[in-house]
Design a protein around this motif. Sequence first.
Motif, PDB file in Angstrom:
ATOM      1  N   GLY A   1       0.850  -1.200   0.000  1.00  0.00           N
ATOM      2  CA  GLY A   1       0.000   0.000   0.000  1.00  0.00           C
ATOM      3  C   GLY A   1       0.877   1.238   0.000  1.00  0.00           C
ATOM      4  N   GLN A   2       0.237   2.378  -0.103  1.00  0.00           N
ATOM      5  CA  GLN A   2       0.996   3.633  -0.206  1.00  0.00           C
ATOM      6  C   GLN A   2       1.245   4.274   1.159  1.00  0.00           C
ATOM      7  N   ILE A   3       2.397   4.917   1.276  1.00  0.00           N
ATOM      8  CA  ILE A   3       2.686   5.712   2.473  1.00  0.00           C
ATOM      9  C   ILE A   3       1.661   6.845   2.541  1.00  0.00           C
ATOM     10  N   ALA A   4       1.044   6.988   3.718  1.00  0.00           N
ATOM     11  CA  ALA A   4      -0.006   8.007   3.877  1.00  0.00           C
ATOM     12  C   ALA A   4       0.514   9.163   4.716  1.00  0.00           C
ATOM     13  N   LYS A   5      -0.188  10.281   4.591  1.00  0.00           N
ATOM     14  CA  LYS A   5       0.120  11.451   5.409  1.00  0.00           C
ATOM     15  C   LYS A   5      -0.018  11.023   6.874  1.00  0.00           C
ATOM     16  N   GLY A   6       0.915  11.369   7.693  1.00  0.00           N
ATOM     17  CA  GLY A   6       0.814  11.018   9.114  1.00  0.00           C
ATOM     18  C   GLY A   6       1.572   9.750   9.499  1.00  0.00           C
ATOM     19  N   ASP A   7       1.934   8.921   8.502  1.00  0.00           N
ATOM     20  CA  ASP A   7       2.665   7.684   8.848  1.00  0.00           C
ATOM     21  C   ASP A   7       3.998   7.993   9.526  1.00  0.00           C
ATOM     22  N   SER A   8       4.739   8.961   8.966  1.00  0.00           N
ATOM     23  CA  SER A   8       6.056   9.297   9.536  1.00  0.00           C
ATOM     24  C   SER A   8       5.922   9.743  10.983  1.00  0.00           C
TER      25      SER A   8
ATOM     26  N   LYS B   1       3.564   8.954  13.051  1.00  0.00           N
ATOM     27  CA  LYS B   1       3.238   7.798  13.909  1.00  0.00           C
ATOM     28  C   LYS B   1       4.504   7.006  14.246  1.00  0.00           C
ATOM     29  N   PHE B   2       5.357   6.803  13.242  1.00  0.00           N
ATOM     30  CA  PHE B   2       6.613   6.078  13.498  1.00  0.00           C
ATOM     31  C   PHE B   2       7.467   6.876  14.482  1.00  0.00           C
ATOM     32  N   ALA B   3       7.465   8.199  14.307  1.00  0.00           N
ATOM     33  CA  ALA B   3       8.323   9.055  15.143  1.00  0.00           C
ATOM     34  C   ALA B   3       7.870   9.067  16.594  1.00  0.00           C
ATOM     35  N   SER B   4       6.558   8.886  16.806  1.00  0.00           N
ATOM     36  CA  SER B   4       6.137   8.922  18.214  1.00  0.00           C
ATOM     37  C   SER B   4       6.107   7.533  18.845  1.00  0.00           C
ATOM     38  N   GLY B   5       6.476   6.519  18.060  1.00  0.00           N
ATOM     39  CA  GLY B   5       6.486   5.147  18.602  1.00  0.00           C
ATOM     40  C   GLY B   5       5.159   4.487  18.269  1.00  0.00           C
ATOM     41  N   ILE B   6       5.252   3.212  17.889  1.00  0.00           N
ATOM     42  CA  ILE B   6       4.039   2.508  17.455  1.00  0.00           C
ATOM     43  C   ILE B   6       3.711   1.412  18.453  1.00  0.00           C
ATOM     44  N   VAL B   7       2.438   1.314  18.802  1.00  0.00           N
ATOM     45  CA  VAL B   7       2.027   0.247  19.715  1.00  0.00           C
ATOM     46  C   VAL B   7       1.805  -1.008  18.883  1.00  0.00           C
ATOM     47  N   LEU B   8       2.627  -2.015  19.153  1.00  0.00           N
ATOM     48  CA  LEU B   8       2.550  -3.260  18.373  1.00  0.00           C
ATOM     49  C   LEU B   8       1.351  -4.105  18.834  1.00  0.00           C
TER      50      LEU B   8
ATOM     51  N   LEU C   1      10.805   7.148   9.658  1.00  0.00           N
ATOM     52  CA  LEU C   1      10.248   6.653   8.398  1.00  0.00           C
ATOM     53  C   LEU C   1      10.587   7.673   7.326  1.00  0.00           C
ATOM     54  N   ASP C   2      11.345   7.226   6.347  1.00  0.00           N
ATOM     55  CA  ASP C   2      11.812   8.126   5.296  1.00  0.00           C
ATOM     56  C   ASP C   2      11.188   7.659   3.978  1.00  0.00           C
ATOM     57  N   ALA C   3      10.134   8.358   3.555  1.00  0.00           N
ATOM     58  CA  ALA C   3       9.424   7.952   2.329  1.00  0.00           C
ATOM     59  C   ALA C   3       8.541   9.094   1.851  1.00  0.00           C
ATOM     60  N   GLU C   4       8.282   9.095   0.556  1.00  0.00           N
ATOM     61  CA  GLU C   4       7.361  10.084  -0.026  1.00  0.00           C
ATOM     62  C   GLU C   4       5.928   9.616   0.229  1.00  0.00           C
ATOM     63  N   ILE C   5       5.057  10.564   0.476  1.00  0.00           N
ATOM     64  CA  ILE C   5       3.642  10.186   0.601  1.00  0.00           C
ATOM     65  C   ILE C   5       3.184   9.640  -0.754  1.00  0.00           C
ATOM     66  N   GLY C   6       2.483   8.520  -0.741  1.00  0.00           N
ATOM     67  CA  GLY C   6       2.021   7.893  -1.981  1.00  0.00           C
ATOM     68  C   GLY C   6       2.956   6.803  -2.485  1.00  0.00           C
ATOM     69  N   SER C   7       4.173   6.765  -1.927  1.00  0.00           N
ATOM     70  CA  SER C   7       5.138   5.751  -2.375  1.00  0.00           C
ATOM     71  C   SER C   7       4.819   4.380  -1.770  1.00  0.00           C
ATOM     72  N   ARG C   8       5.229   3.338  -2.479  1.00  0.00           N
ATOM     73  CA  ARG C   8       5.107   1.974  -1.945  1.00  0.00           C
ATOM     74  C   ARG C   8       6.476   1.466  -1.483  1.00  0.00           C
ATOM     75  N   GLU C   9       7.432   2.370  -1.372  1.00  0.00           N
ATOM     76  CA  GLU C   9       8.768   2.012  -0.885  1.00  0.00           C
ATOM     77  C   GLU C   9       9.162   2.965   0.231  1.00  0.00           C
TER      78      GLU C   9
END
Length: 234
Positions: A139-146, A148-155, A166-174
């Motif tokens: 799926g695509q990287i969405a706005k806000g994903d970075s 969420k990663f930066a504040s820590g993710i609850v597994l 998280l280093d990625a362009e919004i909309g990217s699949r990489e």
Amino acid sequence: MRLDKFIADAGIGSRKEIKQALKGGLVCVNDIPEKNAARHINPETDSITFAGQKIEYKPFVYLMLNKPADTVSATYDNRDATVISLVPEEFSHYELFPVGRLDKDTEGLLLITNDGVLSHNLLSPKKHVDKKYFARLDGQIAKGDSEKFASGIVLDDGYKTLPAVLDAEIGSREAFVTIQEGKFHQVKRMFADVGKHVTYLKRVSFGPLCLDETLAPGEMRELTDEELALLKGE
Ligand code: URA
């Protein structure tokens, strides 16, 4: 240390060849020929020569592997090929192990050594060693994903990860992700939390070490002196 072990550790010949060389008087301890394989020597202070050549003492080896998929990060497995089975013959006399684990389907940088102290230091949660991964997603990287990663993710088990980059362009699949821990399937589970499945994962760096991209999957090489010094923080 036994004389024959010392010679074997230097990677010179098989046990049988070493035995023959000793018998043939090719091995000297402090310039005196020695035929007794069990003779105890001090690797730090004794000078050992083999056919006139001084043997340098090398107690530890440090190998950078580009781990291929379909191998397990273990020394032994009764079903799958292990990363240790890929180690070239010349290092087979060392008791090598992988520093930490990558999943069976994960590729990339895995350090292999027999240095337990360094391994322990690198894996200690207190040391916060950066591990950077390249991931392909379904799926695509969405706005806000970075964020969420930066504040820590609850597994899925309730554990909250340390902040991750998280280093990625919004909309990217990489994406590139840098974490400082090594929880089970951590990167895959972090992406699962933001609704994406990891289809390919490769570790591109480990602490100060970057994967040598000239290594094909399954290939390895010894660390350079500079890489080793960086890794030890010297
Ligand atoms: N995170 C994962 O999900 N898998 C790995 O192999 C390494 C980190």
